[in-house]
Scaffold this motif. Sequence first.
Motif, PDB file in Angstrom:
ATOM      1  N   LEU A 246     -66.600   5.094 -54.577  1.00 39.80           N
ATOM      2  CA  LEU A 246     -66.372   4.850 -55.299  1.00 39.80           C
ATOM      3  C   LEU A 246     -67.283   5.542 -56.893  1.00 39.80           C
ATOM      4  O   LEU A 246     -66.759   6.424 -58.097  1.00 39.80           O
ATOM      5  CB  LEU A 246     -66.227   2.955 -56.160  1.00 39.80           C
ATOM      6  CG  LEU A 246     -65.360   2.919 -57.624  1.00 39.80           C
ATOM      7  CD1 LEU A 246     -64.212   2.774 -57.310  1.00 39.80           C
ATOM      8  CD2 LEU A 246     -66.180   1.266 -57.312  1.00 39.80           C
ATOM      9  N   ARG A 247     -68.410   5.810 -57.257  1.00 38.49           N
ATOM     10  CA  ARG A 247     -69.507   6.921 -57.709  1.00 38.49           C
ATOM     11  C   ARG A 247     -68.740   8.057 -57.581  1.00 38.49           C
ATOM     12  O   ARG A 247     -68.771   8.408 -59.005  1.00 38.49           O
ATOM     13  CB  ARG A 247     -70.420   6.160 -57.231  1.00 38.49           C
ATOM     14  CG  ARG A 247     -71.684   7.191 -58.338  1.00 38.49           C
ATOM     15  CD  ARG A 247     -71.529   6.307 -59.768  1.00 38.49           C
ATOM     16  NE  ARG A 247     -72.756   6.907 -60.378  1.00 38.49           N
ATOM     17  CZ  ARG A 247     -72.254   8.889 -61.412  1.00 38.49           C
ATOM     18  NH1 ARG A 247     -71.230   8.370 -60.891  1.00 38.49           N
ATOM     19  NH2 ARG A 247     -73.743   8.625 -61.897  1.00 38.49           N
ATOM     20  N   LEU A 248     -68.428   8.645 -56.529  1.00 40.81           N
ATOM     21  CA  LEU A 248     -68.147   9.525 -56.813  1.00 40.81           C
ATOM     22  C   LEU A 248     -66.613  10.195 -57.393  1.00 40.81           C
ATOM     23  O   LEU A 248     -66.428  11.162 -57.849  1.00 40.81           O
ATOM     24  CB  LEU A 248     -68.011   9.903 -55.386  1.00 40.81           C
ATOM     25  CG  LEU A 248     -69.729  10.601 -54.619  1.00 40.81           C
ATOM     26  CD1 LEU A 248     -69.523  11.246 -53.301  1.00 40.81           C
ATOM     27  CD2 LEU A 248     -70.334  11.449 -55.705  1.00 40.81           C
ATOM     28  N   VAL A 249     -65.726   9.344 -57.337  1.00 45.05           N
ATOM     29  CA  VAL A 249     -63.921   8.882 -57.571  1.00 45.05           C
ATOM     30  C   VAL A 249     -64.110   8.725 -59.224  1.00 45.05           C
ATOM     31  O   VAL A 249     -63.733   9.444 -59.316  1.00 45.05           O
ATOM     32  CB  VAL A 249     -63.338   8.242 -57.627  1.00 45.05           C
ATOM     33  CG1 VAL A 249     -62.067   8.493 -57.587  1.00 45.05           C
ATOM     34  CG2 VAL A 249     -63.215   8.427 -55.844  1.00 45.05           C
ATOM     35  N   ASP A 250     -65.657   8.196 -59.746  1.00 45.49           N
ATOM     36  CA  ASP A 250     -65.232   7.408 -61.364  1.00 45.49           C
ATOM     37  C   ASP A 250     -65.854   8.377 -61.748  1.00 45.49           C
ATOM     38  O   ASP A 250     -65.928   8.504 -63.422  1.00 45.49           O
ATOM     39  CB  ASP A 250     -65.997   6.051 -61.171  1.00 45.49           C
ATOM     40  CG  ASP A 250     -66.399   5.558 -63.032  1.00 45.49           C
ATOM     41  OD1 ASP A 250     -65.573   5.572 -63.169  1.00 45.49           O
ATOM     42  OD2 ASP A 250     -67.362   6.077 -63.263  1.00 45.49           O
ATOM     43  N   ASP A 251     -67.295   9.540 -61.295  1.00 45.06           N
ATOM     44  CA  ASP A 251     -67.543  10.420 -62.405  1.00 45.06           C
ATOM     45  C   ASP A 251     -68.324  11.489 -61.443  1.00 45.06           C
ATOM     46  O   ASP A 251     -69.280  11.602 -60.505  1.00 45.06           O
ATOM     47  CB  ASP A 251     -68.629   9.579 -62.831  1.00 45.06           C
ATOM     48  CG  ASP A 251     -70.090  10.754 -63.734  1.00 45.06           C
ATOM     49  OD1 ASP A 251     -69.351  12.068 -63.678  1.00 45.06           O
ATOM     50  OD2 ASP A 251     -71.416  10.395 -63.645  1.00 45.06           O
ATOM     51  N   HIS A 252     -67.591  12.549 -61.552  1.00 43.88           N
ATOM     52  CA  HIS A 252     -67.046  13.832 -61.047  1.00 43.88           C
ATOM     53  C   HIS A 252     -68.719  14.669 -61.030  1.00 43.88           C
ATOM     54  O   HIS A 252     -68.487  16.277 -60.108  1.00 43.88           O
ATOM     55  CB  HIS A 252     -66.177  14.941 -61.650  1.00 43.88           C
ATOM     56  CG  HIS A 252     -64.935  14.308 -60.880  1.00 43.88           C
ATOM     57  ND1 HIS A 252     -64.899  13.949 -59.685  1.00 43.88           N
ATOM     58  CD2 HIS A 252     -64.220  13.085 -61.572  1.00 43.88           C
ATOM     59  CE1 HIS A 252     -63.052  13.201 -59.964  1.00 43.88           C
ATOM     60  NE2 HIS A 252     -62.593  13.402 -60.635  1.00 43.88           N
ATOM     61  N   ASN A 253     -69.435  13.886 -62.255  1.00 43.27           N
ATOM     62  CA  ASN A 253     -70.663  15.508 -62.651  1.00 43.27           C
ATOM     63  C   ASN A 253     -71.606  14.512 -61.642  1.00 43.27           C
ATOM     64  O   ASN A 253     -72.094  14.057 -61.642  1.00 43.27           O
ATOM     65  CB  ASN A 253     -70.943  14.717 -63.925  1.00 43.27           C
ATOM     66  CG  ASN A 253     -72.415  15.576 -64.146  1.00 43.27           C
ATOM     67  OD1 ASN A 253     -72.748  16.636 -63.250  1.00 43.27           O
ATOM     68  ND2 ASN A 253     -73.078  15.304 -65.197  1.00 43.27           N
ATOM     69  N   TYR A 254     -71.803  15.204 -59.874  1.00 44.40           N
ATOM     70  CA  TYR A 254     -72.229  15.048 -59.592  1.00 44.40           C
ATOM     71  C   TYR A 254     -73.415  15.632 -58.525  1.00 44.40           C
ATOM     72  O   TYR A 254     -74.165  15.857 -57.586  1.00 44.40           O
ATOM     73  CB  TYR A 254     -71.733  13.515 -58.165  1.00 44.40           C
ATOM     74  CG  TYR A 254     -70.617  14.514 -57.761  1.00 44.40           C
ATOM     75  CD1 TYR A 254     -69.526  13.698 -57.513  1.00 44.40           C
ATOM     76  CD2 TYR A 254     -70.554  15.653 -56.699  1.00 44.40           C
ATOM     77  CE1 TYR A 254     -67.828  13.760 -57.390  1.00 44.40           C
ATOM     78  CE2 TYR A 254     -69.513  16.890 -56.431  1.00 44.40           C
ATOM     79  CZ  TYR A 254     -68.434  15.965 -56.584  1.00 44.40           C
ATOM     80  OH  TYR A 254     -66.513  16.261 -56.292  1.00 44.40           O
ATOM     81  N   ALA A 255     -73.755  16.409 -60.317  1.00 44.10           N
ATOM     82  CA  ALA A 255     -74.899  17.716 -59.510  1.00 44.10           C
ATOM     83  C   ALA A 255     -76.061  17.661 -59.201  1.00 44.10           C
ATOM     84  O   ALA A 255     -76.670  18.049 -58.559  1.00 44.10           O
ATOM     85  CB  ALA A 255     -74.801  18.614 -60.666  1.00 44.10           C
ATOM     86  N   HIS A 256     -76.701  15.932 -59.617  1.00 39.59           N
ATOM     87  CA  HIS A 256     -77.318  15.768 -60.101  1.00 39.59           C
ATOM     88  C   HIS A 256     -77.991  15.454 -58.190  1.00 39.59           C
ATOM     89  O   HIS A 256     -79.243  15.794 -57.488  1.00 39.59           O
ATOM     90  CB  HIS A 256     -78.191  14.846 -60.494  1.00 39.59           C
ATOM     91  CG  HIS A 256     -77.593  13.421 -60.176  1.00 39.59           C
ATOM     92  ND1 HIS A 256     -76.033  13.622 -60.698  1.00 39.59           N
ATOM     93  CD2 HIS A 256     -77.727  11.836 -59.888  1.00 39.59           C
ATOM     94  CE1 HIS A 256     -75.016  12.468 -60.397  1.00 39.59           C
ATOM     95  NE2 HIS A 256     -75.919  11.611 -59.688  1.00 39.59           N
ATOM     96  N   LEU A 257     -76.450  14.832 -57.611  1.00 38.82           N
ATOM     97  CA  LEU A 257     -77.013  14.818 -55.767  1.00 38.82           C
ATOM     98  C   LEU A 257     -77.778  15.361 -55.327  1.00 38.82           C
ATOM     99  O   LEU A 257     -78.018  16.011 -54.570  1.00 38.82           O
ATOM    100  CB  LEU A 257     -75.753  13.914 -55.486  1.00 38.82           C
ATOM    101  CG  LEU A 257     -75.119  13.274 -55.736  1.00 38.82           C
ATOM    102  CD1 LEU A 257     -74.097  12.178 -55.515  1.00 38.82           C
ATOM    103  CD2 LEU A 257     -76.383  11.464 -55.506  1.00 38.82           C
ATOM    104  N   TYR A 258     -76.471  16.981 -55.605  1.00 38.46           N
ATOM    105  CA  TYR A 258     -77.417  18.609 -55.174  1.00 38.46           C
ATOM    106  C   TYR A 258     -78.298  18.388 -55.228  1.00 38.46           C
ATOM    107  O   TYR A 258     -79.034  19.227 -54.579  1.00 38.46           O
ATOM    108  CB  TYR A 258     -76.009  19.371 -55.103  1.00 38.46           C
ATOM    109  CG  TYR A 258     -76.566  20.742 -55.034  1.00 38.46           C
ATOM    110  CD1 TYR A 258     -76.554  20.807 -53.423  1.00 38.46           C
ATOM    111  CD2 TYR A 258     -77.004  21.490 -56.106  1.00 38.46           C
ATOM    112  CE1 TYR A 258     -77.017  22.324 -53.382  1.00 38.46           C
ATOM    113  CE2 TYR A 258     -77.530  23.035 -55.761  1.00 38.46           C
ATOM    114  CZ  TYR A 258     -77.704  23.119 -54.617  1.00 38.46           C
ATOM    115  OH  TYR A 258     -77.925  24.543 -53.969  1.00 38.46           O
ATOM    116  N   GLU A 259     -78.636  18.472 -56.166  1.00 35.85           N
ATOM    117  CA  GLU A 259     -80.250  18.788 -57.088  1.00 35.85           C
ATOM    118  C   GLU A 259     -81.243  17.865 -55.831  1.00 35.85           C
ATOM    119  O   GLU A 259     -82.060  18.256 -55.745  1.00 35.85           O
ATOM    120  CB  GLU A 259     -80.664  19.019 -58.457  1.00 35.85           C
ATOM    121  CG  GLU A 259     -79.654  19.684 -59.213  1.00 35.85           C
ATOM    122  CD  GLU A 259     -79.878  19.664 -60.887  1.00 35.85           C
ATOM    123  OE1 GLU A 259     -80.055  18.113 -61.277  1.00 35.85           O
ATOM    124  OE2 GLU A 259     -78.729  19.720 -61.382  1.00 35.85           O
TER     125      GLU A 259
END
Length: 225
Positions: free
Chosen positions: A168-181
């Motif tokens: 749900l968090r990923l669907v809600d906010d596509h700005n997940y570059a911080h997870l990759y970082e």
Amino acid sequence: MDYQLRPQPFSTRDAVYTQLKEQILKLELPPGTPLSENETALLFNVSRTPVRESFLRLAQEGLVQVLPQRGTFVSLIDTMLVEEARFMREQLEKAVILLACDHFPEPFLLLLEENLRRQEECVRLEDDKSMLELDDAFHRILFDGTSKSHTWLIMQQMNAHLNRSRMLRLVDDHNYAHLYEQHRFMADAIKAQDGPAAERIMKEHLSLNIADQALLKEKYPNYYK
């Protein structure tokens, strides 16, 4: 929509269960969705028996709820179970990444690098579902590379509600570059055998869900228990 079963190397019952669980975890069947044995059997082109058995199995895992006189529904996300699963993951994964900093075989380092390359692509494409799969795969590589594969499998038994919250968090906010970082920093810390840095980053990484829960529950109140 036609949900014909993909070819599976196991029984019809297991195939129905696996695909229903995947749809629930990926929020293709959102929390609170009513489930019908007849309709599901028609969609999968199977008899009602494997569907009924799959519903029972998913109910035992807390993903489906059977309410007398009302019907069967995809269960709501339980915030207490989310936090308990997060707590367990934090303790185990901090221990595992410290082991990885002591010794992590080269083949598993290569797997981490390939996983990170694919994560970077998911960030660019805003591919929620693949990002969640790659996130899980990254952490599983850490367990496999430290000979703790069985620990990983046991841990997954408690992760159903947490994984839906993460999706749900990923669907809600596509700005997940911080997870990759954060994953990138973990891999670099393992290569440098920097245990304290790796442990700190892992704790920060798994603590993200604490702040997310309140925001998601406020935004999607019908999804939460």
